[in-house]
Design a protein around this motif. Structure first.
Motif, PDB file in Angstrom:
ATOM      1  N   LEU A   6       0.904  -1.090  -0.040  1.00 56.38           N
ATOM      2  CA  LEU A   6       0.004  -0.040  -0.100  1.00 56.38           C
ATOM      3  C   LEU A   6       0.897   1.247   0.216  1.00 56.38           C
ATOM      4  O   LEU A   6       0.596   2.242  -0.604  1.00 56.38           O
ATOM      5  CB  LEU A   6      -0.893   0.050   1.249  1.00 56.38           C
ATOM      6  CG  LEU A   6      -1.867   1.000   1.344  1.00 56.38           C
ATOM      7  CD1 LEU A   6      -2.957   1.186   0.181  1.00 56.38           C
ATOM      8  CD2 LEU A   6      -2.842   1.071   2.501  1.00 56.38           C
ATOM      9  N   ARG A   9       2.397   1.545  -3.268  1.00 59.90           N
ATOM     10  CA  ARG A   9       1.137   2.023  -4.580  1.00 59.90           C
ATOM     11  C   ARG A   9       0.539   3.419  -4.460  1.00 59.90           C
ATOM     12  O   ARG A   9       0.301   4.071  -5.378  1.00 59.90           O
ATOM     13  CB  ARG A   9       0.027   0.953  -4.418  1.00 59.90           C
ATOM     14  CG  ARG A   9       0.697  -0.311  -5.146  1.00 59.90           C
ATOM     15  CD  ARG A   9      -0.641  -1.388  -5.141  1.00 59.90           C
ATOM     16  NE  ARG A   9      -1.468  -1.033  -5.932  1.00 59.90           N
ATOM     17  CZ  ARG A   9      -2.787  -1.677  -5.930  1.00 59.90           C
ATOM     18  NH1 ARG A   9      -2.943  -2.777  -5.198  1.00 59.90           N
ATOM     19  NH2 ARG A   9      -3.539  -1.356  -6.651  1.00 59.90           N
ATOM     20  N   THR A  10       0.775   3.875  -3.198  1.00 59.95           N
ATOM     21  CA  THR A  10       0.340   5.415  -2.807  1.00 59.95           C
ATOM     22  C   THR A  10       1.317   6.272  -2.696  1.00 59.95           C
ATOM     23  O   THR A  10       0.985   7.529  -2.299  1.00 59.95           O
ATOM     24  CB  THR A  10      -0.430   5.137  -1.514  1.00 59.95           C
ATOM     25  OG1 THR A  10       0.135   4.830  -0.564  1.00 59.95           O
ATOM     26  CG2 THR A  10      -1.590   4.503  -1.801  1.00 59.95           C
ATOM     27  N   GLU A  11       2.519   5.894  -2.633  1.00 60.08           N
ATOM     28  CA  GLU A  11       3.807   6.678  -2.563  1.00 60.08           C
ATOM     29  C   GLU A  11       3.617   7.476  -1.058  1.00 60.08           C
ATOM     30  O   GLU A  11       3.810   8.636  -0.798  1.00 60.08           O
ATOM     31  CB  GLU A  11       4.053   7.815  -3.481  1.00 60.08           C
ATOM     32  CG  GLU A  11       4.428   7.183  -4.997  1.00 60.08           C
ATOM     33  CD  GLU A  11       4.406   8.136  -6.075  1.00 60.08           C
ATOM     34  OE1 GLU A  11       4.358   9.232  -5.603  1.00 60.08           O
ATOM     35  OE2 GLU A  11       4.853   7.563  -7.170  1.00 60.08           O
ATOM     36  N   THR A  12       3.216   6.578  -0.067  1.00 57.23           N
ATOM     37  CA  THR A  12       3.197   6.959   1.358  1.00 57.23           C
ATOM     38  C   THR A  12       3.922   6.017   2.219  1.00 57.23           C
ATOM     39  O   THR A  12       3.945   4.938   2.107  1.00 57.23           O
ATOM     40  CB  THR A  12       1.490   6.714   1.581  1.00 57.23           C
ATOM     41  OG1 THR A  12       0.777   7.576   0.621  1.00 57.23           O
ATOM     42  CG2 THR A  12       1.376   7.377   2.986  1.00 57.23           C
ATOM     43  N   VAL A  43      -6.341   2.149  -1.585  1.00 55.74           N
ATOM     44  CA  VAL A  43      -5.156   2.615  -2.536  1.00 55.74           C
ATOM     45  C   VAL A  43      -5.848   4.037  -2.943  1.00 55.74           C
ATOM     46  O   VAL A  43      -5.125   5.058  -2.658  1.00 55.74           O
ATOM     47  CB  VAL A  43      -5.013   1.687  -3.576  1.00 55.74           C
ATOM     48  CG1 VAL A  43      -4.120   2.406  -4.874  1.00 55.74           C
ATOM     49  CG2 VAL A  43      -4.236   0.409  -3.460  1.00 55.74           C
ATOM     50  N   ASP A  44      -7.173   4.055  -3.405  1.00 54.35           N
ATOM     51  CA  ASP A  44      -7.825   5.138  -3.892  1.00 54.35           C
ATOM     52  C   ASP A  44      -7.971   6.075  -2.639  1.00 54.35           C
ATOM     53  O   ASP A  44      -7.793   7.408  -2.693  1.00 54.35           O
ATOM     54  CB  ASP A  44      -9.190   5.285  -4.580  1.00 54.35           C
ATOM     55  CG  ASP A  44      -8.757   4.386  -5.935  1.00 54.35           C
ATOM     56  OD1 ASP A  44      -7.835   4.868  -6.518  1.00 54.35           O
ATOM     57  OD2 ASP A  44      -9.641   3.897  -6.655  1.00 54.35           O
ATOM     58  N   VAL A  46      -6.299   6.337   0.480  1.00 55.53           N
ATOM     59  CA  VAL A  46      -5.162   6.946   0.702  1.00 55.53           C
ATOM     60  C   VAL A  46      -4.812   8.228  -0.455  1.00 55.53           C
ATOM     61  O   VAL A  46      -4.331   9.081   0.212  1.00 55.53           O
ATOM     62  CB  VAL A  46      -3.950   5.970   0.904  1.00 55.53           C
ATOM     63  CG1 VAL A  46      -2.675   6.545   1.168  1.00 55.53           C
ATOM     64  CG2 VAL A  46      -4.473   5.188   2.023  1.00 55.53           C
ATOM     65  N   ILE A  47      -4.849   7.970  -1.285  1.00 56.80           N
ATOM     66  CA  ILE A  47      -4.682   8.967  -2.242  1.00 56.80           C
ATOM     67  C   ILE A  47      -5.560  10.298  -2.304  1.00 56.80           C
ATOM     68  O   ILE A  47      -5.149  11.389  -2.202  1.00 56.80           O
ATOM     69  CB  ILE A  47      -4.648   8.474  -3.900  1.00 56.80           C
ATOM     70  CG1 ILE A  47      -3.371   7.428  -4.063  1.00 56.80           C
ATOM     71  CG2 ILE A  47      -4.670   9.698  -4.812  1.00 56.80           C
ATOM     72  CD1 ILE A  47      -3.597   6.886  -5.429  1.00 56.80           C
ATOM     73  N   GLN A  48      -6.618   9.988  -1.874  1.00 52.48           N
ATOM     74  CA  GLN A  48      -7.588  11.074  -1.600  1.00 52.48           C
ATOM     75  C   GLN A  48      -7.305  11.781  -0.317  1.00 52.48           C
ATOM     76  O   GLN A  48      -7.407  12.894  -0.336  1.00 52.48           O
ATOM     77  CB  GLN A  48      -9.083  10.254  -1.502  1.00 52.48           C
ATOM     78  CG  GLN A  48     -10.357  11.421  -1.303  1.00 52.48           C
ATOM     79  CD  GLN A  48     -11.515  10.538  -1.529  1.00 52.48           C
ATOM     80  OE1 GLN A  48     -11.866   9.567  -1.003  1.00 52.48           O
ATOM     81  NE2 GLN A  48     -12.351  11.243  -2.076  1.00 52.48           N
ATOM     82  N   ARG A  50      -4.469  12.080   1.098  1.00 51.51           N
ATOM     83  CA  ARG A  50      -3.195  12.632   0.717  1.00 51.51           C
ATOM     84  C   ARG A  50      -3.545  14.118   0.276  1.00 51.51           C
ATOM     85  O   ARG A  50      -2.850  15.410   0.343  1.00 51.51           O
ATOM     86  CB  ARG A  50      -2.209  11.975   0.110  1.00 51.51           C
ATOM     87  CG  ARG A  50      -1.777  10.862   0.918  1.00 51.51           C
ATOM     88  CD  ARG A  50      -0.236  10.181   0.315  1.00 51.51           C
ATOM     89  NE  ARG A  50       0.656  11.383  -0.069  1.00 51.51           N
ATOM     90  CZ  ARG A  50       1.788  11.159  -0.572  1.00 51.51           C
ATOM     91  NH1 ARG A  50       2.194   9.914  -0.706  1.00 51.51           N
ATOM     92  NH2 ARG A  50       2.609  11.982  -0.711  1.00 51.51           N
TER      93      ARG A  50
END
Length: 120
Positions: A6, A9-12, A43-44, A46-48, A50
């Motif tokens: 994770l 994939r999320t660059e976190t 995945v989506d 976490v991107i949201q 961020r």
């Protein structure tokens, strides 16, 4: 998926993912051995998260509005305070100003690239 995947994939960072969990923004399952197991939809999510953090919203506000950002939307305002609504209004206005600034800068860069490429 495990926390490392994770994170990749999320660059976190995994540390930040654990912080999101502690703040109640994401909810991984726990396996029998105690390892976190993250669903694909995170995945989506976490991107949201961020993106909302990058826009300047605090985690306490993000936690309250995340259900409203799902599709289909689940509107839940049982704990919406006047302070929260004022914060959301001012953040929305700030985001709009930022979008205008980013758009202006993007357009200027595109124009610069176009001129440089014509001269090359």
């Amino acid at each position: 998926m495990r926390i490392g995947e994770l994170a990749r994939r999320t660059e976190t960072s995994p540390r930040l993912l654990r912080y999101y969990e502690k703040q109640g923004l994401i909810f991984p399952r726990r396996e029998a051995n105690g390892y976190r197991d993250y669903d694909e939809y995170l995945v989506d999510r976490v991107i949201q998260i961020r993106g909302l953090l990058d826009a300047g919203l605090p985690t306490r506000i993000i936690k309250q509005i995340l259900p409203c950002l799902d599709a289909p939307r689940k509107i839940h305002f049982a704990d919406a305070t006047p302070e929260m609504l004022d914060t959301l209004e001012s953040e929305t206005e700030r985001m709009t100003r930022r979008i205008h600034c980013l758009t202006r800068n993007r357009d200027a860069i595109r124009e610069y690239l176009s001129v440089v490429r014509e001269l090359a």
